[in-house]
Each structure stands twice: as C-alpha cells, then as structure tokens.
Design a protein around this motif. Structure first.
Motif, short mmCIF file in Angstrom:
data_model
loop_
_atom_site.label_atom_id
_atom_site.label_comp_id
_atom_site.label_asym_id
_atom_site.label_seq_id
_atom_site.Cartn_x
_atom_site.Cartn_y
_atom_site.Cartn_z
N ARG A 217 3.11 -0.29 3.34
CA ARG A 217 2.16 -1.35 3.00
C ARG A 217 2.37 -1.76 1.54
O ARG A 217 2.37 -0.90 0.65
CB ARG A 217 0.72 -0.89 3.21
CG ARG A 217 -0.29 -2.02 3.03
CD ARG A 217 -1.71 -1.62 3.45
NE ARG A 217 -2.30 -0.63 2.56
CZ ARG A 217 -2.67 0.58 2.94
NH1 ARG A 217 -2.50 0.96 4.20
NH2 ARG A 217 -3.20 1.42 2.08
N VAL A 222 2.74 4.57 3.23
CA VAL A 222 1.41 5.03 3.60
C VAL A 222 1.48 6.44 4.18
O VAL A 222 0.66 7.30 3.89
CB VAL A 222 0.75 4.07 4.60
CG1 VAL A 222 -0.61 4.59 5.06
CG2 VAL A 222 0.62 2.68 4.00
N ASP A 234 -5.63 3.26 14.71
CA ASP A 234 -5.39 3.87 13.41
C ASP A 234 -4.10 3.35 12.79
O ASP A 234 -4.02 3.13 11.57
CB ASP A 234 -5.33 5.40 13.54
CG ASP A 234 -6.68 6.01 13.88
OD1 ASP A 234 -7.70 5.36 13.60
OD2 ASP A 234 -6.70 7.10 14.46
N GLN A 237 -4.75 -0.16 11.39
CA GLN A 237 -5.54 -0.11 10.16
C GLN A 237 -4.74 0.43 8.99
O GLN A 237 -4.93 0.01 7.84
CB GLN A 237 -6.81 0.71 10.41
CG GLN A 237 -7.79 0.01 11.35
CD GLN A 237 -9.04 0.83 11.63
OE1 GLN A 237 -9.23 1.89 11.07
NE2 GLN A 237 -9.88 0.33 12.52
N LYS A 238 -3.83 1.37 9.25
CA LYS A 238 -2.96 1.87 8.18
C LYS A 238 -2.00 0.77 7.71
O LYS A 238 -1.69 0.66 6.52
CB LYS A 238 -2.18 3.09 8.66
CG LYS A 238 -3.04 4.34 8.86
CD LYS A 238 -2.21 5.50 9.36
CE LYS A 238 -3.10 6.69 9.71
NZ LYS A 238 -3.85 7.20 8.55
#
Length: 509
Positions: A217, A222, A234, A237-238
């Motif tokens: 990201r 990440v 998940d 969202q990461k």
C-alpha cells in the motif's frame, strides 16, 4: 514451507522517482513450487516491484537474491537468462511477426549458425500443442484476438528455462475456458518446482491459486500472509487501508415494471459488422446503463465498434433522438455525442509519452481544430478539474501518463471523453486490470453519470459487475444479441446460464 530457502528474495527494495518513493524498503520472498500473489491498489507499487525483480528498473536501495546468490540484472533479458520470465498485463509482443517468431524472439533456433524458421515453427507448434492451444505458429500475431495474444505471451515465457514465472494480470483478457486452461498449466509448473508470482485483481482467482499473499500500500509493505489464514474482507481492507466503499445503489425496475414509453436516446436496428456481429438491435434510454455480457468472441467489442463509428456497418441503421445518422468514424460519432473507450487503453486510448494535461484535452482540442487552440491556462484548469473530480493520482498535470498506474490511466482516458460532454458513453472493459478500490470508484462514476442523464453502454467480462452497474443486460452469443433482460430479474448464476447456453442447433448435422 518457511523451512525451505526462498528461491527469490528481495530485501529493503526502494525505488524513488524524484521525491516520491514508488517502493519504500519492501521485503518480498518467493519459494520454489508456490504461487505467491502480490496485492494492492493501482499505484501501490506492484508493477515497480516486478520491474525491480526482472531488471526493468534499477533499485535505489535493496538487495535481490536468486537461489541464495546476490544478483543485479541490468535488463529483463539478463533476468530471463537467469530463469526469470515475465508476462505483463499489457501485451508486449510484435503483431507484425508470426506467432512462432514472437515466442522465440531473441532466442531463435539455428542450424549451421543461421536462423531456421522451419525449426522455429516446429518447436513453437510442439510448445503450443503441449499447452493445449490450437494456434497456427506461422500466422501473424496481429491477426489474433487479445486473448490469444495473451496466451502466446505466456507460451513465450514458458518456452525459456523458467525458474521464476511472473504473471501480471494474465487472465484479464481470457474467457472462462482459457482461464481454466491457464490455471491447469500454472499448477503443472508449480508441481515442477517453478516459483510463480501471480498478480490479479480477481480475488476469486487469487484465493483459488495462491499459497501466499503479500500486500502493498502506497509503496510500502503491509504484510505477508498465508492465503488460507486471510479473510477476503480483511485482504481488501489491508489493500485500501480503510473499509471498502459500497457501490452506489441505483433505483431499478424489473422488466415487468419498466417504462416502455421511455424515449430512446440511441436506437440501433439490424446492425451487422463483418464477422463480429449480425442483426443486432439496441435501445438505450436517457440515464440508462445497458450492460453487455457475453463470452470472449461473442461480439461485445464488435457491437461497441458498430455503435461508435470505429467499424464500418455492413447493414443496419442507428438513430439518435429519432434521427437516422451515419457514424462513419469515431470523430463523426463524437459530433453526435457518442464516445468510445477501448478495451485496450494502451493501444487505442492513452498516449503514454504525453502529459496528463495533454491526454485529457486531446479530444477536445481535436474537435475544435488546429486554428482554435485552447489557451494553455484553460487547458490546465480543465485538466485539473478532472484530476480532482476523478481523484487521479498523483495529481501531477505534467507527468507522462505512461508512468501512471493502470487504474489512473483509465481515469485519464475517461476524463478525456467526459470533457467532450457526451450524451452516450460506450465503455469496453473499463475496469479491466484495475484494483478493487479504483473499480468501485469507476462503477460509482458510471452510476453518477447515469443519474445525471448520461446514457452508458457498459461492456464487461465480469458478470457480477455487469449486474451491479447495469439497469438492463444485453446477452450476446456468437455475434448476436440473443436477449435483453432487466438486471433486477437476473442473478450471477442465471446470467451465466444465458451467456453460456449453447445454440439450439449446436451439434446438429
């Protein structure tokens, strides 16, 4: 798997463009016999990491090891000689050469020191047969569809003594059967110990294939995760660094409730375009999104070409607001408010070497002509407004468009078309090769445009996307529109059944 030494390991990879860090001390490892997926939004650094691994880009900091030995590749050719082959999202082959010549370009087989075209064709034919591909190795690559060219690119990568295979969006132009064939091949290579880096925006494909996932990201790492231990929500969202936004819901009536009195902005009857499409009827109302669904080769792109003046109509008539018009060229179609975005944005859309401001204002300046130049200050003001409206990143008007991520290139192309204030927008695979966040943004943009009265034809190979975006769905098979159904009356399964349903006479003598 962690007890095995990585076949390829990148440590502290940093790549800077001026003050911006495209990669910021990223670690990445790839084990033999695994499929490792690299995930992130467009602009997250995925392509930069791939280029650092394959010698296409020099790192400012960091170390690359292959089988435990430190390496530094000065070019992709050096990486390929070391056993690292790459297939990029945008096909980088030569359409004016044969399939066999493309497969062995730079590694042509020789007899007595002279390139042997016969031996080249024989080896290419054997490789294609091994891959289950029925392609004439002597045929010109440019005569084949984008999907076939993608498969040839993969065949080229595999033809070398491959240890690491990098696949950057390899399925973006493939239909279901071709994806299944590619996955069969990937699993076979995995069983042989080949390490495979698989980049895809299709989450279903990632979870079907990948053993491990690394998320990037904004150029930073990440984390690295085992696929089976990371929930999809998940993962998203990461990637985004936030909860994913929802696609805007648009009020839609079922076919039974549809207002048949609604006047069509565009009406086409009996359209025929070469071998691509025959006798097609299209009705497009003001503020409507018409989704177009069909398997590869069903005629989706031919329909778009026929509606926008890209292809010559062999039969049929198009009416704009009840007036019969001849759309002899894209320029002519623009004069009637009909604009087209190609599925191949690099070849037919953006001009990679030109700046963001030049790309956005290109069509508008062309429409005005050479003697009515748009003042420079007005050009920058116009481009800046679209950069802000579409959240094009980075917001640098002077940056060459070719250096932007695929998603941001697509936004630049949409900005160019929207600057023309069209009435009808024909989008062919507008979210192909685009990450989850950018995909939602473009889908929401289409909904906003339709809410404000624009009529949109939205073509996509992703059936769920067609249903999310479209008010009605035109189902295509074998060059014909076989049915048009309200999106509210369909599910993904029922649409797939319509798209894949064989013709009634199939198999008859």
């Amino acid at each position: 798997m962690d007890e095995v030494r990585p076949l390829l390991e990148l440590t502290g990879a940093t790549v800077r463009f001026g003050a911006d860090a495209a990669l910021d001390h990223v670690d990445f490892r790839l084990f033999p016999g695994e499929v490792h997926s690299l995930m992130g939004e467009n602009g997250a650094g995925k392509s930069t990491l791939i280029k650092a691994i394959t010698g296409a880009l020099a790192m400012d900091e960091g170390e690359l090891r292959l089988a435990g030995e430190r390496v530094a590749f000065a070019s992709p050719h050096e990486a390929q000689r070391a056993g690292i082959s790459t297939v990029y999202q945008e096909i980088e082959l030569l359409p004016n050469l044969s399939v066999a010549e493309n497969i062995f370009l730079g590694r042509e087989p020789r007899r007595s020191g002279v390139i042997s075209r016969q031996l080249m064709r024989e080896r290419a034919a054997g490789l294609l047969q091994e891959l289950g591909l029925s392609i004439d190795p002597g045929s010109l690559l440019g005569t084949h569809s984008v999907a076939v060219q993608q498969l040839v690119a993969i065949a080229r990568a595999i033809s070398a003594d491959v240890r690491v295979l990098v696949l950057d969006e390899p399925t973006s132009s493939l239909d279901l059967d071709e994806v299944a064939e590619l996955f069969r091949l990937i699993r076979e290579l995995k069983a042989r110990g080949v390490a495979i880096l698989f980049v895809s925006h299709f989450l279903d494909q990632v979870y079907e294939l990948a053993d491990r996932i690394t998320v990037l990201r904004d150029g930073a790492m990440v984390g690295e995760y085992l696929t089976g231990e990371l929930l999809r929500i998940d993962l998203v969202q990461k990637m985004l660094g936030r909860e994913i936004g929802e696609v805007r819901a648009r009020g839609r009536a079922s076919e039974d409730d549809a207002d048949e009195a609604s006047a069509a902005v565009l009406r086409a009857r009996g359209l025929s375009v070469g071998q691509g499409i025959a006798d097609a009827d299209v009705d497009l109302a003001e503020g409507e999104v018409l989704g177009v669904a069909g398997l590869l080769g069903s005629g989706r792109t031919s329909l778009a070409h026929g509606l926008t003046g890209v292809a010559h109509l062999e039969a049929g008539v198009i009416r704009i607001e009840s007036e019969a018009v001849r759309l002899d060229s894209p320029r002519h179609a623009i004069s009637f408010g009909v604009v087209y975005s190609s599925e191949n944005r690099r070849r037919d859309g953006i001009v990679a070497e030109l700046s963001v401001v030049d790309n956005i204002t290109l069509a508008l300046q062309s429409e005005r002509g050479v003697f009515r130049r748009i003042p420079p200050a007005r050009r920058r003001e116009l481009a800046a407004s679209w950069v802000d409206a579409l959240d094009i990143r980075p917001p640098d008007l002077d940056r060459p468009v070719g250096t932007l991520s695929g998603g941001n290139q697509q936004k630049v192309l949409l900005a160019r078309l929207l600057a023309l204030s069209p009435r009808v927008l024909v989008l062919d695979e507008p979210t192909r090769g685009i990450d989850v966040g950018a995909k939602v943004e473009i889908q929401n943009l289409v909904a906003e445009l339709a809410d404000n009265g624009m009529s949109v034809v939205f073509i996509s190979a992703e059936l769920e996307e067609v249903l999310r975006v479209g008010d009605r769905v035109a189902v295509m098979r074998d060059g014909r529109i076989v049915e048009t159904v309200a999106a509210a009356d369909l599910t993904a399964d029922s649409l797939l059944a319509l798209v894949a349903q064989p013709d009634e006479d199939e198999g008859e003598d």
